[in-house]
Design an enzyme around this catalytic site. Structure first.
Site, PDB file in Angstrom:
ATOM      1  N   GLU A 173       7.844  -3.316  -9.412  1.00 22.38           N
ATOM      2  CA  GLU A 173       6.582  -2.824  -9.967  1.00 22.38           C
ATOM      3  C   GLU A 173       6.862  -2.032 -11.240  1.00 22.38           C
ATOM      4  OE1 GLU A 173       3.798  -1.276  -7.085  1.00 22.38           O
ATOM      5  OE2 GLU A 173       4.745  -2.422  -5.484  1.00 22.38           O
ATOM      6  N   HIS A 373      -2.536  -4.958   9.223  1.00 20.29           N
ATOM      7  CA  HIS A 373      -1.618  -4.432   8.218  1.00 20.29           C
ATOM      8  C   HIS A 373      -0.570  -3.594   8.916  1.00 20.29           C
ATOM      9  CE1 HIS A 373      -0.583  -1.214   5.111  1.00 20.29           C
ATOM     10  NE2 HIS A 373      -0.064  -2.318   4.626  1.00 20.29           N
ATOM     11  N   GLU A 375       2.396  -1.179   7.754  1.00 19.20           N
ATOM     12  CA  GLU A 375       3.184  -0.456   6.752  1.00 19.20           C
ATOM     13  C   GLU A 375       4.386   0.189   7.440  1.00 19.20           C
ATOM     14  OE1 GLU A 375       5.044   0.867   3.921  1.00 19.20           O
ATOM     15  OE2 GLU A 375       3.112   0.043   3.255  1.00 19.20           O
ATOM     16  N   HIS A 442       4.088  -6.983   0.923  1.00 21.21           N
ATOM     17  CA  HIS A 442       4.082  -6.087  -0.228  1.00 21.21           C
ATOM     18  C   HIS A 442       5.385  -5.287  -0.253  1.00 21.21           C
ATOM     19  CE1 HIS A 442      -0.228  -6.128  -1.815  1.00 21.21           C
ATOM     20  NE2 HIS A 442      -0.057  -7.211  -1.073  1.00 21.21           N
ATOM     21  N   GLU A 443       5.785  -4.883  -1.468  1.00 26.36           N
ATOM     22  CA  GLU A 443       7.126  -4.324  -1.689  1.00 26.36           C
ATOM     23  C   GLU A 443       8.177  -5.269  -1.090  1.00 26.36           C
ATOM     24  OE1 GLU A 443       3.978  -1.712  -1.866  1.00 26.36           O
ATOM     25  OE2 GLU A 443       4.835  -2.089   0.103  1.00 26.36           O
ATOM     26  N   GLU A 467      -3.753  -2.275  -7.764  1.00 22.66           N
ATOM     27  CA  GLU A 467      -3.853  -0.851  -7.422  1.00 22.66           C
ATOM     28  C   GLU A 467      -3.387   0.059  -8.550  1.00 22.66           C
ATOM     29  OE1 GLU A 467       0.152  -2.214  -5.817  1.00 22.66           O
ATOM     30  OE2 GLU A 467      -1.881  -3.006  -6.035  1.00 22.66           O
TER      31      GLU A 467
END
Length: 669
Positions: A173, A373, A375, A442-443, A467
């Protein structure tokens, strides 16, 4: 085993003469004859080089891998074998369902002292070249890789321009840089370039398993070479004594869009290991997500909690009423209150205000897919301990899609992109496949085409997504015009496009309206609304989100595009574009076609022939375009309908930072 000494130059020359006498030269040429990859060996070890149309692209560059046990390089070419492939294969989803794999292959066996045998397997396609290392070392079970010697010596470094992010083993990113190759100290891949002669290319890797990622880093001799993400003890990887590395790839094209249209990375991966792929289906989705980044909602339970039962039911109704297949909920599970501390999450137990059973039942009743989700916050050991139980629970609830996240450093000092990280990401992919679950990561570790082998690996983030527009300087229109030519060359991206409330005025009333032509010429989202719509086509993902708060879509005439849009395309082509300047992409889903175009900070008018449409068919083209005042008011747009055929030409008029999107629906008698 001691490091293997180099042989004398005479032995290497004899080996080369031997191969020549056998009629097998260490050169492989693309089917169209334009691109050649050559291998040589001398007393300093083996090298590779690439020519295009008879001109050097990469000068002789070193090959090999160093381990504690042996230098795996070889100084004699013992044998060379050639073969060819020309096949078509289909995938359950992708930019193109039907893919042609046409290449010539060369396997070069190099030998050094002792029992080391290194095979260099190289392939030449009409759109680039690739090679990988295959070795077998006798007398030990495991090798500790300490360095990879692969070099990339560009024939004209000062005259070759590049686009890339810095080489970083923790995140992708980062902002893109446009630099002459000679000024690049380090870079992640895809590493896109254009030579002074106008040839386009991109360095990347394919089929990354059980090995750290490769970045390009300029060494003490001033040469760009492979650098591998290390483990905490400094070793790059622990591998079996018999091992195959990922492919090192160079995509090549005459036009910038040729890189986008290339299937080279996919073709270097193995066929699907999932026998029945009928459950793997692209989707459009909405979700509880954007509000958290705006700060109007939060992940934890309380007055501003986003993932509540009432909010979930409202989103499910919206999806069902608007031809949207899935709904994502972030912050549904217990543990978010630990953020910034021990990063402890429960991947099964919901918060008290999120009635998971009721929500799952209601989603089934309304024919909507429920997304969960997970995380990790970088706490990989805990996630892996719960992984099996979590996947089993999701499958019981009928959940087929899981979004995972890895924000924060990995426990134990491991890097995201190290061998440890690659192994973990793959473990999750394979566990999810056993339970019939698709992934949105993500990541992530960067995409290297494993979606062919594991097609439940649907999409990844792996770059600055939407984002960043909520809490930073944001993503520029130039960035969006680089994305397809750099990050997206590796594979699909979950950018989370489609923000209609460009200046957040309805979400952040206390912020006041930020004018498009403010003190810095900026707004919160640095595009027009028409470009936001076009991004659904341009930024490919089989899981495509309408990311804004759903109240900003309700009753909005332009949201018709997303209702008509199909994430499950059959054919795609990047029609025209230049890196950082503009892009035009067309896709087909069944009988319908979709077009997306975008420009950078300059207003631009493009002429686009519609020859990609089916001949002899009349289409209703619904055009979502910038308005005359979109430069001053980015939420201004116009919708126009006209009848077109494949013989027609479309004029694409875009404001600065703008775009255009078009649906082509066949007119049936």
């Amino acid at each position: 085993m001691k490091r293997i000494p180099l042989f004398a130059l005479l032995a290497s020359l004899c080996a080369l003469l031997f191969c020549s006498a056998c009629g097998e030269r260490p050169v492989v040429t693309s089917p169209d004859g334009r691109i050649t990859l050559s291998v040589a060996a001398d007393a300093d070890g083996p090298t590779w080089s690439v020519e295009v149309d008879g001109e050097p692209l990469l000068l002789p560059s070193r090959l090999g891998v160093e381990t504690r046990e042996a230098l795996i390089a070889g100084t004699q070419i013992a044998s060379v074998r050639h073969s060819s492939f020309d096949e078509e294969w289909t995938q359950p989803w992708g930019e193109n369902k039907l893919v042609r794999n046409h290449c010539n292959e060369m396997t070069v066996t190099l030998r050094g002292a002792g029992d080391v045998a290194l095979t260099l397997r190289a392939r030449a396609f009409d759109d680039g070249v690739a090679f990988r290392y295959e070795w077998s070392v006798a007398g030990c079970d495991t090798l500790a890789v300490t360095d990879e010697l692969t070099e990339f010596r560009f024939a004209d470094e000062p005259g070759t321009l590049s686009w890339s992010i810095p080489g970083n083993f923790e995140t992708y990113e980062l902002q893109y840089r446009e630099l002459p190759v000679a000024e690049v100290a380090d870079a992640n891949t895809p590493f896109t370039f254009r030579t002074a002669a106008g040839l386009y290319g991109s360095v990347h890797e394919a089929a990354l398993y059980d090995y750290p990622e490769m970045v390009l880093r300029r060494d003490s001799a001033g040469v760009l070479k492979a650098d591998l993400a290390p483990l905490p003890d400094g070793v790059k990887a622990y591998v079996p004594a018999t091992f195959t590395t990922p492919w090192r790839t160079v995509q090549i094209g005459r036009r910038a869009v040729d890189l986008i249209n290339s299937a080279l990375i996919l073709n270097l991966n193995e066929p699907s290991k999932i026998a029945d792929t009928s459950w793997i289906t692209p989707q459009k989705y909405v979700g509880v997500w954007w509000g958290m980044h705006l700060g109007t909602q939060v992940w934890t339970m309380g007055p501003r909690h986003g993932a509540t039962t009432a909010n979930a039911l409202r989103h499910i109704d919206f999806a069902a009423d608007n031809n949207i297949q899935g709904v994502l909920f972030e912050g549904w599970n217990q543990g978010w209150e630990n953020w910034g501390g021990n990063q402890h999450f429960d991947y099964v137990e919901p918060y008290a205000d999120f009635d998971l059973e009721r929500i799952a039942a209601y989603a089934r009743e309304r024919g909507v897919e429920l997304w969960m989700h997970a995380e990790t916050g970088g706490n990989i050991p805990e996630f892996e301990r719960q992984l099996e139980a979590a996947m089993q629970r999701y499958a019981e609830l009928g959940i087929r899609t899981l979004k995972t996240g890895y924000a924060g450093g990995f426990k134990g000092g491991y890097l995201h992109h190290s061998q440890y990280g690659v192994q973990h990401y793959q473990r999750v992919v394979e566990t999810a496949a056993r339970y019939g679950i698709m992934l949105d990561v993500h990541e992530p570790i960067k995409e290297t085409g494993i979606r062919r082998t594991w097609p439940n690996m649907m999409t990844r983030e792996g770059a600055r997504g939407m984002e960043w527009n909520a809490w930073s300087e944001g993503n520029s229109a130039e960035y969006l015009c680089m994305l397809p030519f750099v990050r997206l060359l590796s594979g699909p991206m979950d950018y989370t496009p489609g923000i209609f409330d460009i200046d957040y005025s309805r979400a952040k009333a206390d912020k006041g309206r930020i004018e498009w032509n403010g003190p810095n010429g900026d707004c919160c989202i640095k595009t027009t609304l028409a470009r936001q719509i076009a991004n659904w086509v341009i930024i490919y993902s089989p899981l495509q989100m309408a990311a804004d708060l759903i109240e900003n879509y309700e009753g909005h005439p332009a949201f018709r595009f997303f209702r008509d849009f199909d994430a499950d395309c059959d054919w795609s082509e990047a029609l025209q574009g230049e890196i950082g300047d503009y892009i035009v992409v067309a896709r087909r889903a069944g009988e319908r076609f979709f077009l997306g175009a975008g420009t950078n900070g300059e207003a631009r008018t493009l002429t686009q022939p519609l020859g990609f449409l089916q001949p002899g068919v009349r289409y209703t083209a619904t055009i979502y375009a910038d308005a005359a005042d979109s430069a001053a008011n980015p939420e201004a747009y116009r919708i126009e309908e006209r009848t077109v055929t494949a013989a027609d030409t479309l004029e694409i008029v875009m404001s600065a930072r703008g775009g255009q999107a078009v649906t082509f629906l066949p007119q049936h008698e």
